[in-house]
Design an enzyme around this catalytic site. Sequence first.
Site, PDB file in Angstrom:
ATOM      1  N   GLU A  62      -7.314   4.013  -9.497  1.00 40.70           N
ATOM      2  CA  GLU A  62      -6.039   3.811  -9.474  1.00 40.70           C
ATOM      3  C   GLU A  62      -5.547   3.692  -7.946  1.00 40.70           C
ATOM      4  O   GLU A  62      -6.097   4.570  -7.220  1.00 40.70           O
ATOM      5  CB  GLU A  62      -5.285   4.830 -10.461  1.00 40.70           C
ATOM      6  CG  GLU A  62      -5.574   6.227  -9.832  1.00 40.70           C
ATOM      7  CD  GLU A  62      -4.380   6.844  -8.965  1.00 40.70           C
ATOM      8  OE1 GLU A  62      -3.430   6.033  -8.569  1.00 40.70           O
ATOM      9  OE2 GLU A  62      -4.901   7.914  -8.509  1.00 40.70           O
ATOM     10  N   LYS A  63      -4.287   3.015  -7.641  1.00 40.39           N
ATOM     11  CA  LYS A  63      -3.908   2.880  -6.068  1.00 40.39           C
ATOM     12  C   LYS A  63      -2.775   3.900  -6.154  1.00 40.39           C
ATOM     13  O   LYS A  63      -1.711   3.587  -6.974  1.00 40.39           O
ATOM     14  CB  LYS A  63      -3.508   1.610  -5.768  1.00 40.39           C
ATOM     15  CG  LYS A  63      -2.923   1.551  -4.563  1.00 40.39           C
ATOM     16  CD  LYS A  63      -2.485   0.143  -4.309  1.00 40.39           C
ATOM     17  CE  LYS A  63      -1.713   0.008  -2.826  1.00 40.39           C
ATOM     18  NZ  LYS A  63      -0.555   1.282  -3.055  1.00 40.39           N
ATOM     19  N   SER A  64      -3.038   5.115  -5.646  1.00 36.16           N
ATOM     20  CA  SER A  64      -1.889   6.180  -5.664  1.00 36.16           C
ATOM     21  C   SER A  64      -0.650   5.668  -4.684  1.00 36.16           C
ATOM     22  O   SER A  64      -1.020   5.105  -3.630  1.00 36.16           O
ATOM     23  CB  SER A  64      -2.063   7.466  -5.141  1.00 36.16           C
ATOM     24  OG  SER A  64      -3.500   7.902  -5.942  1.00 36.16           O
ATOM     25  N   THR A 209       1.364   5.820  -9.675  1.00 32.19           N
ATOM     26  CA  THR A 209       0.228   5.018  -9.227  1.00 32.19           C
ATOM     27  C   THR A 209       1.055   3.628  -9.359  1.00 32.19           C
ATOM     28  O   THR A 209       1.792   3.177 -10.231  1.00 32.19           O
ATOM     29  CB  THR A 209      -0.881   4.949 -10.026  1.00 32.19           C
ATOM     30  OG1 THR A 209      -1.902   4.189  -9.716  1.00 32.19           O
ATOM     31  CG2 THR A 209      -0.341   4.461 -11.540  1.00 32.19           C
ATOM     32  N   GLY A 211      -0.971   0.716  -8.859  1.00 31.17           N
ATOM     33  CA  GLY A 211      -1.937  -0.759  -8.889  1.00 31.17           C
ATOM     34  C   GLY A 211      -3.284  -0.275  -8.712  1.00 31.17           C
ATOM     35  O   GLY A 211      -3.812   0.960  -9.431  1.00 31.17           O
TER      36      GLY A 211
END
Length: 391
Positions: A62-64, A209, A211
């Site tokens: 996950e993109k934080s 998140t 992305g």
Amino acid sequence: MSGIVPEIPGEQAPPDAAHQLKVDVARLLQKPKLNFPGAQPVSFARKHIEEELFKRDYYVCEKSDGLRCLMYVTWENNPDTGPQQVTYLITRNNEFFFIPMVHFPSNDGKPLQDTIVDGELVLTKAEPRSLHFLMFDCLACNKILLTGRPLDKRLGYLNAAISHPLKEYLHKNPEVARDFPFSVRVKDMQFAYNVMNVFASFPHLPHITDGLIFTCRDHPYVSGTDERILKWKKQDENSVDFLMTMKFPIFEDTNGESWTDYDAKPEITLLVWTGRDGSRPYGELYLTDEEWDNLKALEEPLEERVVECIKDDKKRWRYLRFRDDKTNANYITTVEKVIDSIDDPVSEKNLLDAAPKIKELWKERNRRPRDEDRKRVGGDDHDHGAKRARQ
């Protein structure tokens, strides 16, 4: 959804000390330049499914939505106590912040030293908010340079030499854990074909998140823009960081005197970064009257501030938040790639639909070396048998 950019819980190093730290980091990483050594992803485009995920092994996480930092653990000489471990967080602006009350043991029982970890500082969504440092890569560990090694190896060091010893140390010393200004853990990494598991984790994450990040499994760590780190966002969350400048209306009264009306809504120009040629205009920011009133109510300087923007359904750039952790707008080529992602978006469904083929091709790639090894082993056995028969 965007959250608040967290503040670093530490003291910024003064210029002289920061310069020496940059020299030390460059020496450790064997880099000729003193600029920020972190990798930067490219925006996920439709072509990346076939050209990258189908052809190469990728991890996904996950993109934080937080503050990107490198963590630098080293030793410094204290005139009173002698050499001691110190930890810094390095921002994208190449600022060094000393972080007190943290200690990192290594797997040999000695304090960690000359180590650089890539990660993200995030805030929890729920009150009371707490800080977490999420680690996802390792550039150097205990003086061992790792940037030339594949991601598998780097993650191995991150877990075995940094994360596991820290967990054991804090488990045995809970009073130390309470003094840490943030918790530290490794981000969950999945094989790219398990992207559905990452999507399923979103509602359960304690932080925001926005992305996904795909990172090539057999690729070295590259400072600067890395074409093998892919940043995916939903179409309506794809954003660009611009530098904004404002032009306020000028009014003239009946006596012919003119003045600038700083309360009126200005024309806001959005600029992109071009490198040597500096910033240049790219578009305009659309603000409603209410949005302008909200910005004025901040009572903060607005001119030449980096602002994160998204495009609305009328193709207008809209304000999302300020990015005071950045001094420059996105580079022009980065902006163009984000625009491509907005105009020809890859949906969550597109990624989920591609997952079975990603898995099939992944398994096929990783089956070939084993088949070749078996053939070599079989051939060797045959040769040895022939030699024994001749003897």
